[in-house]
Design a protein around this motif. Sequence first.
Motif, PDB file in Angstrom:
ATOM      1  N   VAL A 185       0.846  -1.202   0.000  1.00 50.85           N
ATOM      2  CA  VAL A 185       0.000   0.000   0.000  1.00 50.85           C
ATOM      3  C   VAL A 185       0.882   1.254   0.000  1.00 50.85           C
ATOM      4  O   VAL A 185       0.546   2.272  -0.614  1.00 50.85           O
ATOM      5  CB  VAL A 185      -0.969  -0.015   1.207  1.00 50.85           C
ATOM      6  CG1 VAL A 185      -1.855   1.222   1.200  1.00 50.85           C
ATOM      7  CG2 VAL A 185      -1.835  -1.263   1.175  1.00 50.85           C
ATOM      8  N   ALA A 186       2.032   1.139   0.669  1.00 53.19           N
ATOM      9  CA  ALA A 186       2.942   2.295   0.715  1.00 53.19           C
ATOM     10  C   ALA A 186       3.653   2.516  -0.623  1.00 53.19           C
ATOM     11  O   ALA A 186       4.152   3.620  -0.881  1.00 53.19           O
ATOM     12  CB  ALA A 186       3.987   2.078   1.809  1.00 53.19           C
ATOM     13  N   ARG A 197       7.514  12.559  -1.644  1.00 51.94           N
ATOM     14  CA  ARG A 197       8.700  12.591  -0.782  1.00 51.94           C
ATOM     15  C   ARG A 197       8.253  12.772   0.677  1.00 51.94           C
ATOM     16  O   ARG A 197       8.893  13.454   1.456  1.00 51.94           O
ATOM     17  CB  ARG A 197       9.632  13.752  -1.191  1.00 51.94           C
ATOM     18  CG  ARG A 197      10.275  13.564  -2.536  1.00 51.94           C
ATOM     19  CD  ARG A 197      11.488  12.624  -2.437  1.00 51.94           C
ATOM     20  NE  ARG A 197      11.970  12.234  -3.753  1.00 51.94           N
ATOM     21  CZ  ARG A 197      11.572  11.131  -4.395  1.00 51.94           C
ATOM     22  NH1 ARG A 197      10.696  10.322  -3.840  1.00 51.94           N
ATOM     23  NH2 ARG A 197      12.049  10.831  -5.573  1.00 51.94           N
ATOM     24  N   LEU A 198       7.124  12.172   1.006  1.00 55.32           N
ATOM     25  CA  LEU A 198       6.584  12.335   2.357  1.00 55.32           C
ATOM     26  C   LEU A 198       7.474  11.624   3.375  1.00 55.32           C
ATOM     27  O   LEU A 198       8.049  10.571   3.065  1.00 55.32           O
ATOM     28  CB  LEU A 198       5.176  11.731   2.432  1.00 55.32           C
ATOM     29  CG  LEU A 198       4.083  12.427   1.618  1.00 55.32           C
ATOM     30  CD1 LEU A 198       2.774  11.648   1.721  1.00 55.32           C
ATOM     31  CD2 LEU A 198       3.884  13.851   2.117  1.00 55.32           C
ATOM     32  N   PRO A 199       7.590  12.172   4.576  1.00 56.06           N
ATOM     33  CA  PRO A 199       8.359  11.466   5.608  1.00 56.06           C
ATOM     34  C   PRO A 199       7.693  10.139   5.962  1.00 56.06           C
ATOM     35  O   PRO A 199       6.461  10.008   5.856  1.00 56.06           O
ATOM     36  CB  PRO A 199       8.346  12.434   6.797  1.00 56.06           C
ATOM     37  CG  PRO A 199       7.278  13.416   6.518  1.00 56.06           C
ATOM     38  CD  PRO A 199       7.059  13.461   5.045  1.00 56.06           C
TER      39      PRO A 199
END
Lengths: 260, 269
Positions: B103-104, B112-114
């Motif tokens: 899913v990730a 570019r999410l943490p």
Amino acid sequence: MILDRIQGLGRKAIGFVERLGRAHLFLLRTISGIPGVLLRPSLVIRQLYMVGVLTLLIILVSGFFVGMVLGLQGYNTLSDFGAEESLGVMVALSLVRELGPVVTALLFAGRAGSALTAEIGLMKATEQLSGMEMMAVDPMRRVIAPRFLAGFISMPLLAAIFSLVGVYGGYFVGVGLLGVDDGAFWSQMQDRVELHDDILNGVIKSFVFGFVAAWIAVFEGYDAVPTSEGVSRATTRTVVHTSLTVLGLDFILTALMFGD
Amino acid sequence: MQDTVVQIRDLHFARGERVIFDGVDIDIRRGSVTAIMGPSGTGKTTLLKLIGGQICPSSGSIIVDGERIGDLGISALYELRKRMGMMFQSGALLTDLTVYDNVAFPIREHTRLPERLVRDLVLMKLHAVGLRGAARLMPNELSGGMARRVAMARAIALDPMLVLYDEPFTGQDPISMGVLLKLIRELNDALGLTSIVVSHDVKETASIADYAYLLSDGKVVDEGVPETLWNSASAWSKQFLHGEPDGPVAFHYPAVGYKEDLFEGGQKG
């Protein structure tokens, strides 16, 4: 009847040329995906483990046995001429020039190449590659290029390890069991094995074989008919085509490098 | 904002000699669940691939969110696909990644999410399909229904405007089927999506669809809200929707006369 056979032959020839063209276009797309992969080294490192590290055991064992056989056969022949002290040179040259790159490439095709083809073929059959495309992720960059690069990098390293272990296999039999002089074994080897003529040429061969073996493995997987039979055929083709291509290229490269 | 998310006009597509679509017109309204139904082999999955730009039509146009698919370059097509989600019949989960990483996957690939935020997003999506507790499982540890729910969570990971479902109910037990039906409808409404459901599970698909198209022999043979289709005057639609064994789609595969065939066989024998 004859006309049918000629037509069939023509169809096969066209099919072959078509596939060859597809393989080259595929290679261009793969290479164009490499710069993107270099920005994400974790992808390649994982594949280096899968392709390179997991092949290490078979390379170590085979290299040692091949070296031992070379030591034994070489001793039997050289001792007829009282030249058994040249055993080190014979073992090292055989390994560095020929057996290292060639046998490593054949083992690489059987162990890593077939695994790459089966993995990519099954990813295609289970729609994982299509799924990536629909998630706007290019499978050429995400799946193919890292595997190709890992194969290309691993092969020369594995060939070097094969040759190294092989020399120790020859040493074990020649010096350890058959009583060849220790000093002569190493000094003659050091004296006669040339960095440029022998080692560099062997390294070039292993790079070429690595390129070809990785290319064939990833292409056959990507081009496989997406069924269990298709993947099985593709895996077989990888081993057969890589073996034949490596042996054919070995002759050509040997002629270019060592022919007078 | 346009009211039609997908507009297909005079679509023609053939595989070699075999004609799959022969002048198909379809409109998918924004915010709706649209069913595309038809017998196996009518090209329903092919239609989804055409909408996703994985294959090109022989002629005709497919416009998705105002962009004509055939005219897009590869990067523009990939940008458009970020606004689409697709759930494949097999789930198409990446078998070397856990449910969580599957899913990730699109989030990590396109943002570019943490990692902390990625975690929250993934758990939210998994919670929506009821599988937050299965986050650490591998795909081979999932049942068929669970795999499809994970695929659904992955399809909505980037909050798309359009979700394509390819045969989502095939081979599902009644409970899984019920869960999938509920999820498709509720996710569509709660997240403001537009859904296209390709299926031959007539009753189930019709129960959640706002509008339905029936495809056969490369053409749209019938369309409308499901309630009107049940009472359609078309003999083909009646046979398909009610599952009648004989009708316009003959029970027998075309063959020479029965007597003739038997007689010829007897003579040879």
